[in-house]
Write a protein that holds these residues in place. Structure first.
Motif, PDB file in Angstrom:
ATOM      1  N   PRO A  66      14.913   8.858   5.297  1.00 25.50           N
ATOM      2  CA  PRO A  66      13.572   8.282   5.519  1.00 25.50           C
ATOM      3  C   PRO A  66      12.823   8.014   4.209  1.00 25.50           C
ATOM      4  CG  PRO A  66      13.963  10.065   7.069  1.00 25.50           C
ATOM      5  CD  PRO A  66      15.115  10.076   6.096  1.00 25.50           C
ATOM      6  N   VAL A  67      12.992   8.880   3.213  1.00 21.67           N
ATOM      7  CA  VAL A  67      12.325   8.667   1.922  1.00 21.67           C
ATOM      8  C   VAL A  67      12.881   7.427   1.239  1.00 21.67           C
ATOM      9  CG1 VAL A  67      11.907   9.636  -0.370  1.00 21.67           C
ATOM     10  CG2 VAL A  67      11.910  11.142   1.622  1.00 21.67           C
ATOM     11  N   VAL A  70      11.821   4.180   3.219  1.00 21.06           N
ATOM     12  CA  VAL A  70      10.447   3.694   3.094  1.00 21.06           C
ATOM     13  C   VAL A  70      10.205   3.150   1.686  1.00 21.06           C
ATOM     14  CG1 VAL A  70       9.259   5.846   2.429  1.00 21.06           C
ATOM     15  CG2 VAL A  70       8.072   4.138   3.793  1.00 21.06           C
ATOM     16  N   ARG A  73      11.545  -0.266   1.598  1.00 21.90           N
ATOM     17  CA  ARG A  73      10.633  -1.178   2.291  1.00 21.90           C
ATOM     18  C   ARG A  73       9.577  -1.717   1.329  1.00 21.90           C
ATOM     19  NH1 ARG A  73       8.857  -1.015   7.945  1.00 21.90           N
ATOM     20  NH2 ARG A  73       6.813  -1.989   8.151  1.00 21.90           N
TER      21      ARG A  73
ATOM     22  N   LEU B 138       8.110  12.625   1.200  1.00 25.73           N
ATOM     23  CA  LEU B 138       7.612  11.915   2.389  1.00 25.73           C
ATOM     24  C   LEU B 138       6.079  11.933   2.425  1.00 25.73           C
ATOM     25  CD1 LEU B 138       9.717  12.745   5.565  1.00 25.73           C
ATOM     26  CD2 LEU B 138       9.128  10.497   4.655  1.00 25.73           C
ATOM     27  N   CYS B 141       4.714   9.512  -0.068  1.00 29.58           N
ATOM     28  CA  CYS B 141       4.848   8.119   0.384  1.00 29.58           C
ATOM     29  C   CYS B 141       3.760   7.778   1.409  1.00 29.58           C
ATOM     30  CB  CYS B 141       6.222   7.879   1.006  1.00 29.58           C
ATOM     31  SG  CYS B 141       7.549   7.893  -0.197  1.00 29.58           S
ATOM     32  N   TYR B 142       3.517   8.701   2.347  1.00 32.33           N
ATOM     33  CA  TYR B 142       2.491   8.444   3.372  1.00 32.33           C
ATOM     34  C   TYR B 142       1.120   8.278   2.720  1.00 32.33           C
ATOM     35  CZ  TYR B 142       5.055   9.039   7.766  1.00 32.33           C
ATOM     36  OH  TYR B 142       5.889   8.848   8.839  1.00 32.33           O
ATOM     37  N   PRO B 152       8.884   5.087   7.917  1.00 31.32           N
ATOM     38  CA  PRO B 152       9.956   5.815   7.216  1.00 31.32           C
ATOM     39  C   PRO B 152      11.115   6.159   8.150  1.00 31.32           C
ATOM     40  CG  PRO B 152       7.827   6.776   6.698  1.00 31.32           C
ATOM     41  CD  PRO B 152       7.591   5.785   7.804  1.00 31.32           C
ATOM     42  N   TRP B 153      10.791   6.429   9.426  1.00 36.00           N
ATOM     43  CA  TRP B 153      11.823   6.853  10.379  1.00 36.00           C
ATOM     44  C   TRP B 153      12.638   5.664  10.848  1.00 36.00           C
ATOM     45  CZ3 TRP B 153      12.054  11.736   9.615  1.00 36.00           C
ATOM     46  CH2 TRP B 153      10.910  12.371   9.131  1.00 36.00           C
ATOM     47  N   GLU B 155      13.110   2.910   9.013  1.00 35.53           N
ATOM     48  CA  GLU B 155      13.939   2.519   7.869  1.00 35.53           C
ATOM     49  C   GLU B 155      15.084   3.521   7.680  1.00 35.53           C
ATOM     50  OE1 GLU B 155      13.515  -0.237   6.299  1.00 35.53           O
ATOM     51  OE2 GLU B 155      11.467  -0.821   6.836  1.00 35.53           O
ATOM     52  N   GLY B 156      14.756   4.822   7.812  1.00 40.48           N
ATOM     53  CA  GLY B 156      15.787   5.849   7.695  1.00 40.48           C
ATOM     54  C   GLY B 156      16.834   5.697   8.788  1.00 40.48           C
TER      55      GLY B 156
END
Lengths: 224, 312
Positions: A66-67, A70, A73, B138, B141-142, B152-153, B155-156
């Protein structure tokens, strides 16, 4: 000797040659091996499941996705590319030799988890290597692009494997010590790890030379 | 004290989120397969220690069936375009690298400074630090990028789907290795290798050990499994016992001869097959093909190093 025990190995080899789904091949090989040894299907299933559960730690690394996802992205790969595109004289070979050196030195200090295919190769090293290759060969065709990415992953593996044993507390050194101790030979980790150094230099020389040859190959194709 | 159990709960939660998002992805015709696969893996991480050996075996078989019957597809959630990514990369600049570096830096700091803190199981300090690093990265990033909550989920999950069943191949291979060890496959192979050496020829014996380590590592996918067997069959009785070699040099470099084999086999899935999936390469064996040119000369070098250094 029960040579039927080699059935499992045969199943693996045939399965990979026929390009069957590897999970299916591995499970069939486990079944064949267990049957050859006279185990019941239930005890084969239990032995397989026990070890599957005990090795979950190898699958932990995906919590990183997930890191990475994102950040991609928001342009991480593009940024990694742009960084290399701005360097005059950058080349795939020289970039990957630099990474090889970084990976070997950090692994020799015991820092094996700070880099890897999910951590560094996919988000950073592979896009950088691609950008460098685009400088060398502006219309990079898809097979060559894949070759560049594969070399980036290969460089990570070579750097890791042929330096981690220089660190005294790594798993394989401890395994050797434990095994020799059972056989009545007492050694300290340092007595073993120092003998990993010649191979580390050889790995750097051989893989580094191949990376430079790849640069030349790209240059020749541009000239052609 | 934080140890593997807490880390496994975190991993279970991550895979559970991947499973739920897979289910809600209308773009993937095989979404039920994906959701079941990642859901089973979530169960393995959360409850693996409570469902018993047979339960784990059934769970593993479920994963094999989903992969073997081709029931998994790839998700394709909405994301940014290449142009948007370039624009955002230009705007954010090199600061974009910082969150990516949080994870390795946290692992580094944790390994050095938290080992004796009493907060973390000292045996698992690197893995646990990696998990803490993921959470910090994480959160960063948020707060900084303010992505949509699910981004993120999604894309992950997209990256996870591109790895697909290959993600559990290393665990499956470890299980196969355990069955090989349990049934004594190694002793049969070691016996064959030991019998194949012409007596009294040192170079032949060294070659049999080094090449045997590489070949058996290729079969097992792991030099750790090959080492005790080849060393017991060839190195200790012949190289050390008959020829008086130095066990430290022979064993240290013999292990590295095995590592040359690791570079050449699809059985070492986490090093060779998973990266091909992560990098979205057309050829599943592309990484192995890129490595053979390094691995073969390196095997020869390791063989010669044992021969010239080990018997003085």
């Amino acid at each position: 000797m029960n040579y039927w025990l080699l059935m499992g190995i045969l199943v693996v080899v045939i399965g990979f040659v026929l390009r069957l789904n590897p999970l299916l091949v591995v499970a069939s090989a486990a079944l064949a091996t267990g049957m050859a040894a006279g185990m019941t299907p239930l005890s084969i299933l239990a032995a397989f499941g026990k070890s599957f559960n005990e090795s979950r730690f190898v699958t932990i690394i995906y919590i990183l996705l997930p890191v990475i996802g994102v950040l991609e992205r928001y342009g991480l790969q593009q940024r990694a590319r742009a960084l290399i595109s701005g360097v005059k004289g950058a080349s795939t070979g020289r970039l990957l030799i630099g990474y090889l050196l970084f990976r070997q030195v950090s692994a020799a200090l015991g820092l094996v988890s700070i880099a890897g295919h999910a951590q560094t190769v996919r988000p950073l090293v592979a896009p950088m290597a691609e950008a460098a290759a685009e400088l060398q060969l502006p219309d990079l065709d898809p097979p060559t692009r894949d070759r560049v990415k594969a070399l980036a992953a290969a460089t990570d593996n070579v750097g890791l494997f042929f330096a981690e044993d220089i660190f005294v507390a790594i798993g394989s050194i401890l395994l050797i010590i434990g095994f020799l101790k059972q056989n009545g030979i007492e050694l300290t980790p340092f007595e073993l790890s120092v003998w990993a150094i010649p191979s580390a230099f050889a790995a750097f020389a051989i893989h580094g030379a191949r990376l430079l040859l790849f640069d030349r190959w790209l240059a020749r194709r541009r000239g052609a | 004290m934080i140890g593997l159990p807490a880390l496994y709960l975190l991993a279970g939660a991550v895979f559970a989120i991947f499973a739920v998002l897979s289910l809600g992805d209308p773009g993937n015709a095989k979404r039920i397969g994906n959701a079941t696969f990642w859901g089973l893996l979530a169960v393995s991480f959360v409850a693996g220690d409570r469902i018993g050996d047979v339960g784990n075996g059934v769970l593993a078989l479920g994963l094999v069936a989903l992969a073997g019957l081709g029931l998994m597809g790839r998700s394709n959630p909405a994301t940014t375009t290449a142009d948007e990514r370039s624009e955002s990369a230009n705007r954010l600049g090199n600061r974009l690298f910082l969150p990516a570096l949080i994870v390795p830096v946290t692992a580094l700091i944790g390994t050095f400074f938290l080992k004796d803190s009493g907060w973390i199981d000292p045996k698992q300090v690197t893995l646990v630090s990696l998990g803490i690093g993921v959470l910090i990265a994480l959160a960063t990033c948020y707060l900084w990028l303010k992505p949509p909550v699910l981004a993120p989920w999604q894309e992950g999950g997209r990256l996870m789907d591109s790895v697909g069943w290959a993600a559990v191949l290393p665990q499956m291979l470890a299980s196969l290795g355990a069955l090989f060890a349990l049934t004594g496959v190694g002793q049969v192979v070691g016996g064959l290798a030991g019998a194949a050496i012409p007596s009294g020829n040192l170079f032949a014996a060294v070659s049999a050990y080094a090449i045997g380590m590489a070949l058996f590592t290729m079969i097992m996918g792991n030099a750790f499994a090959a080492f005790p067997i080849m060393t017991a069959a060839i190195a200790l009785p012949i190289l050390v016992g008959q020829f008086g070699g130095d066990p430290a040099i022979i064993c240290a470099i013999g292990m590295l001869a095995g590592f040359s084999g690791t570079l050449m086999t699809p059985m070492a899935a986490n090093f060779n097959i998973v990266p091909a999936a992560l990098l979205e390469l057309q050829d599943r064996n592309a990484v192995i093909k890129a490595q053979i040119g390094t691995a073969l000369p390196l095997l020869a070098v390791n063989l010669l190093l044992i021969y010239f250094l080990g018997f003085r």
